[in-house]
Write a protein that holds these residues in place. Structure first.
Motif, PDB file in Angstrom:
ATOM      1  N   PRO A   1      -7.439  10.017  -8.772  1.00  0.00           N
ATOM      2  CA  PRO A   1      -7.966   8.818  -9.417  1.00  0.00           C
ATOM      3  C   PRO A   1      -9.154   8.179  -8.701  1.00  0.00           C
ATOM      4  O   PRO A   1      -9.680   7.171  -9.163  1.00  0.00           O
ATOM      5  N   GLY A   2      -9.563   8.756  -7.578  1.00  0.00           N
ATOM      6  CA  GLY A   2     -10.653   8.179  -6.798  1.00  0.00           C
ATOM      7  C   GLY A   2     -10.152   7.544  -5.519  1.00  0.00           C
ATOM      8  O   GLY A   2      -8.997   7.129  -5.416  1.00  0.00           O
ATOM      9  N   VAL A   3     -11.040   7.463  -4.541  1.00  0.00           N
ATOM     10  CA  VAL A   3     -10.668   6.982  -3.209  1.00  0.00           C
ATOM     11  C   VAL A   3     -10.119   5.562  -3.250  1.00  0.00           C
ATOM     12  O   VAL A   3      -9.056   5.272  -2.682  1.00  0.00           O
ATOM     13  N   GLU A   4     -10.817   4.655  -3.914  1.00  0.00           N
ATOM     14  CA  GLU A   4     -10.401   3.249  -3.903  1.00  0.00           C
ATOM     15  C   GLU A   4      -9.054   3.035  -4.569  1.00  0.00           C
ATOM     16  O   GLU A   4      -8.282   2.171  -4.155  1.00  0.00           O
ATOM     17  N   ALA A   5      -8.758   3.840  -5.581  1.00  0.00           N
ATOM     18  CA  ALA A   5      -7.527   3.651  -6.348  1.00  0.00           C
ATOM     19  C   ALA A   5      -6.273   3.965  -5.539  1.00  0.00           C
ATOM     20  O   ALA A   5      -5.177   3.499  -5.895  1.00  0.00           O
ATOM     21  N   ILE A   6      -6.401   4.725  -4.460  1.00  0.00           N
ATOM     22  CA  ILE A   6      -5.199   5.106  -3.709  1.00  0.00           C
ATOM     23  C   ILE A   6      -5.139   4.485  -2.314  1.00  0.00           C
ATOM     24  O   ILE A   6      -4.216   4.773  -1.559  1.00  0.00           O
ATOM     25  N   GLU A   7      -6.089   3.638  -1.979  1.00  0.00           N
ATOM     26  CA  GLU A   7      -6.158   3.104  -0.618  1.00  0.00           C
ATOM     27  C   GLU A   7      -4.906   2.338  -0.203  1.00  0.00           C
ATOM     28  O   GLU A   7      -4.520   2.353   0.975  1.00  0.00           O
ATOM     29  N   THR A   8      -4.252   1.657  -1.125  1.00  0.00           N
ATOM     30  CA  THR A   8      -3.085   0.847  -0.769  1.00  0.00           C
ATOM     31  C   THR A   8      -1.765   1.536  -1.112  1.00  0.00           C
ATOM     32  O   THR A   8      -0.698   0.958  -0.920  1.00  0.00           O
ATOM     33  N   VAL A   9      -1.843   2.777  -1.610  1.00  0.00           N
ATOM     34  CA  VAL A   9      -0.633   3.485  -2.032  1.00  0.00           C
ATOM     35  C   VAL A   9       0.083   4.096  -0.823  1.00  0.00           C
ATOM     36  O   VAL A   9      -0.527   4.790  -0.014  1.00  0.00           O
ATOM     37  N   LEU A  10       1.374   3.844  -0.721  1.00  0.00           N
ATOM     38  CA  LEU A  10       2.179   4.372   0.366  1.00  0.00           C
ATOM     39  C   LEU A  10       2.754   5.730  -0.041  1.00  0.00           C
ATOM     40  O   LEU A  10       3.308   5.876  -1.133  1.00  0.00           O
ATOM     41  N   PHE A  11       2.597   6.714   0.834  1.00  0.00           N
ATOM     42  CA  PHE A  11       3.258   8.004   0.610  1.00  0.00           C
ATOM     43  C   PHE A  11       4.281   8.206   1.714  1.00  0.00           C
ATOM     44  O   PHE A  11       4.115   7.714   2.840  1.00  0.00           O
ATOM     45  N   SER A  12       5.371   8.928   1.399  1.00  0.00           N
ATOM     46  CA  SER A  12       6.461   9.012   2.365  1.00  0.00           C
ATOM     47  C   SER A  12       7.243  10.308   2.222  1.00  0.00           C
ATOM     48  O   SER A  12       7.167  11.004   1.200  1.00  0.00           O
ATOM     49  N   LEU A  13       8.011  10.611   3.275  1.00  0.00           N
ATOM     50  CA  LEU A  13       8.855  11.800   3.313  1.00  0.00           C
ATOM     51  C   LEU A  13      10.264  11.378   3.675  1.00  0.00           C
ATOM     52  O   LEU A  13      10.489  10.666   4.656  1.00  0.00           O
ATOM     53  N   GLN A  14      11.226  11.845   2.884  1.00  0.00           N
ATOM     54  CA  GLN A  14      12.633  11.611   3.172  1.00  0.00           C
ATOM     55  C   GLN A  14      13.321  12.917   3.537  1.00  0.00           C
ATOM     56  O   GLN A  14      13.042  13.955   2.933  1.00  0.00           O
ATOM     57  N   LYS A  15      14.197  12.853   4.532  1.00  0.00           N
ATOM     58  CA  LYS A  15      15.069  13.973   4.873  1.00  0.00           C
ATOM     59  C   LYS A  15      16.502  13.538   4.659  1.00  0.00           C
ATOM     60  O   LYS A  15      16.965  12.574   5.266  1.00  0.00           O
ATOM     61  N   ASN A  16      17.175  14.204   3.738  1.00  0.00           N
ATOM     62  CA  ASN A  16      18.564  13.873   3.416  1.00  0.00           C
ATOM     63  C   ASN A  16      18.721  12.393   3.082  1.00  0.00           C
ATOM     64  O   ASN A  16      19.701  11.745   3.454  1.00  0.00           O
ATOM     65  N   GLY A  17      17.703  11.851   2.375  1.00  0.00           N
ATOM     66  CA  GLY A  17      17.748  10.472   1.911  1.00  0.00           C
ATOM     67  C   GLY A  17      17.223   9.435   2.879  1.00  0.00           C
ATOM     68  O   GLY A  17      17.117   8.258   2.524  1.00  0.00           O
ATOM     69  N   GLU A  18      16.882   9.840   4.100  1.00  0.00           N
ATOM     70  CA  GLU A  18      16.367   8.911   5.109  1.00  0.00           C
ATOM     71  C   GLU A  18      14.859   9.075   5.246  1.00  0.00           C
ATOM     72  O   GLU A  18      14.359  10.190   5.389  1.00  0.00           O
ATOM     73  N   THR A  19      14.132   7.968   5.207  1.00  0.00           N
ATOM     74  CA  THR A  19      12.675   8.016   5.331  1.00  0.00           C
ATOM     75  C   THR A  19      12.275   8.262   6.782  1.00  0.00           C
ATOM     76  O   THR A  19      12.655   7.497   7.677  1.00  0.00           O
ATOM     77  N   LEU A  20      11.504   9.329   6.998  1.00  0.00           N
ATOM     78  CA  LEU A  20      11.064   9.700   8.342  1.00  0.00           C
ATOM     79  C   LEU A  20       9.578   9.449   8.570  1.00  0.00           C
ATOM     80  O   LEU A  20       9.163   9.133   9.680  1.00  0.00           O
ATOM     81  N   GLN A  21       8.782   9.654   7.537  1.00  0.00           N
ATOM     82  CA  GLN A  21       7.334   9.471   7.650  1.00  0.00           C
ATOM     83  C   GLN A  21       6.824   8.658   6.476  1.00  0.00           C
ATOM     84  O   GLN A  21       7.303   8.810   5.351  1.00  0.00           O
ATOM     85  N   GLU A  22       5.833   7.815   6.742  1.00  0.00           N
ATOM     86  CA  GLU A  22       5.145   7.109   5.678  1.00  0.00           C
ATOM     87  C   GLU A  22       3.773   6.674   6.180  1.00  0.00           C
ATOM     88  O   GLU A  22       3.564   6.480   7.381  1.00  0.00           O
ATOM     89  N   GLY A  23       2.847   6.553   5.249  1.00  0.00           N
ATOM     90  CA  GLY A  23       1.493   6.160   5.628  1.00  0.00           C
ATOM     91  C   GLY A  23       0.638   5.877   4.407  1.00  0.00           C
ATOM     92  O   GLY A  23       1.088   5.995   3.267  1.00  0.00           O
ATOM     93  N   LYS A  24      -0.598   5.485   4.664  1.00  0.00           N
ATOM     94  CA  LYS A  24      -1.597   5.251   3.629  1.00  0.00           C
ATOM     95  C   LYS A  24      -2.884   5.964   4.044  1.00  0.00           C
ATOM     96  O   LYS A  24      -3.128   6.208   5.230  1.00  0.00           O
ATOM     97  N   SER A  25      -3.725   6.250   3.064  1.00  0.00           N
ATOM     98  CA  SER A  25      -4.971   6.950   3.367  1.00  0.00           C
ATOM     99  C   SER A  25      -5.874   6.127   4.281  1.00  0.00           C
ATOM    100  O   SER A  25      -6.659   6.686   5.051  1.00  0.00           O
ATOM    101  N   THR A  26      -5.752   4.806   4.230  1.00  0.00           N
ATOM    102  CA  THR A  26      -6.582   3.953   5.078  1.00  0.00           C
ATOM    103  C   THR A  26      -6.160   3.993   6.547  1.00  0.00           C
ATOM    104  O   THR A  26      -6.860   3.460   7.403  1.00  0.00           O
ATOM    105  N   ASP A  27      -5.018   4.611   6.838  1.00  0.00           N
ATOM    106  CA  ASP A  27      -4.582   4.758   8.219  1.00  0.00           C
ATOM    107  C   ASP A  27      -5.280   5.926   8.923  1.00  0.00           C
ATOM    108  O   ASP A  27      -5.167   6.066  10.141  1.00  0.00           O
ATOM    109  N   MET A  28      -5.980   6.752   8.170  1.00  0.00           N
ATOM    110  CA  MET A  28      -6.597   7.933   8.751  1.00  0.00           C
ATOM    111  C   MET A  28      -7.745   7.572   9.684  1.00  0.00           C
ATOM    112  O   MET A  28      -8.489   6.615   9.433  1.00  0.00           O
ATOM    113  N   LEU A  29      -7.910   8.354  10.751  1.00  0.00           N
ATOM    114  CA  LEU A  29      -9.054   8.173  11.640  1.00  0.00           C
ATOM    115  C   LEU A  29     -10.347   8.565  10.941  1.00  0.00           C
ATOM    116  O   LEU A  29     -11.381   7.909  11.100  1.00  0.00           O
TER     117      LEU A  29
END
Length: 206
Positions: A123-151
């Motif tokens: 959808p474009g860079v600006e449209a996803i800047e505040t969107v949180l993406f995450s990974l769950q293992k067996n229902g527990e969230t282990l990783q999460e971040g946003k594109s704006t956290d990137m170096l």
């Protein structure tokens, strides 16, 4: 997935991830590649991994797919689709290879080490800047971040890959992982989420 041509990856693109592994925070993007034989679809299937090679760590990432907009260098025109992915790493092997000054490919390019969800329209860079993406293992969230956290943002990542390798239609870029990486184990079920919505999952067999 058959139309994916090359897999390019960015290492240490989140400061906290670099620090959790005891690595220096890079001043420019670290690039590496994976073979297409490493691809696996996160469609609920069970994926097999080797025993006896040390820990295998999960690394959740935003994945960008390049389209055919030749002549353009802007992310919003070159990237046509996106997905979530997991870059799996044989961590013990990678540490040994790094000590010897050897390439990482043996620790990064093994079968089923480039997991990816089904792609959807970018959808474009600006449209996803505040969107949180995450990974769950067996229902527990282990990783999460946003594109704006990137170096190094999407544009810098694309420019670096273009300069180093050249980019063509069907190439994909794994853009780096936030903190929280850790080992996978037999029977683990992983779920990849975008803005709280499941985009893909898989089960581990070892």
């Amino acid at each position: 997935m058959r139309d994916i041509q090359n897999i390019f990856c960015i290492g240490r693109n989140y400061a906290q991830h670099a620090k959790e592994l005891g690595n220096e925070v890079p001043s420019s993007p670290i690039l590496f590649t994976k073979p297409t034989n490493a691809l696996a679809l996160a469609d609920g299937q069970t994926l097999s991994y080797p025993n006896g090679k040390g820990e295998i760590h999960h690394e959740l990432e935003i994945v960008l797919k390049i389209g055919s907009a030749k002549g353009s260098t802007h992310v919003d025109e070159r990237v046509v689709e996106m997905a979530l992915g997991i870059d799996l790493t044989l961590r013990d092997m990678q540490s040994e290879l790094k000590k010897k000054g050897h390439p990482w490919e043996r620790a990064k390019g093994f079968r089923n080490s480039a997991i990816v969800t089904p792609f959807w329209a970018f959808p474009g860079v600006e449209a996803i800047e505040t969107v949180l993406f995450s990974l769950q293992k067996n229902g527990e969230t282990l990783q999460e971040g946003k594109s704006t956290d990137m170096l190094f943002n999407f544009q810098r990542v694309l420019d670096e890959c273009e300069q180093a390798f050249g980019l063509s239609e069907g190439d994909v870029i794994y853009t780096g992982t936030p903190e929280g990486v850790g080992p996978i184990s037999d029977g683990d079920v992983f779920t990849l989420l975008w803005d709280g919505q499941e985009k893909g999952s898989f089960k581990v067999s070892m």
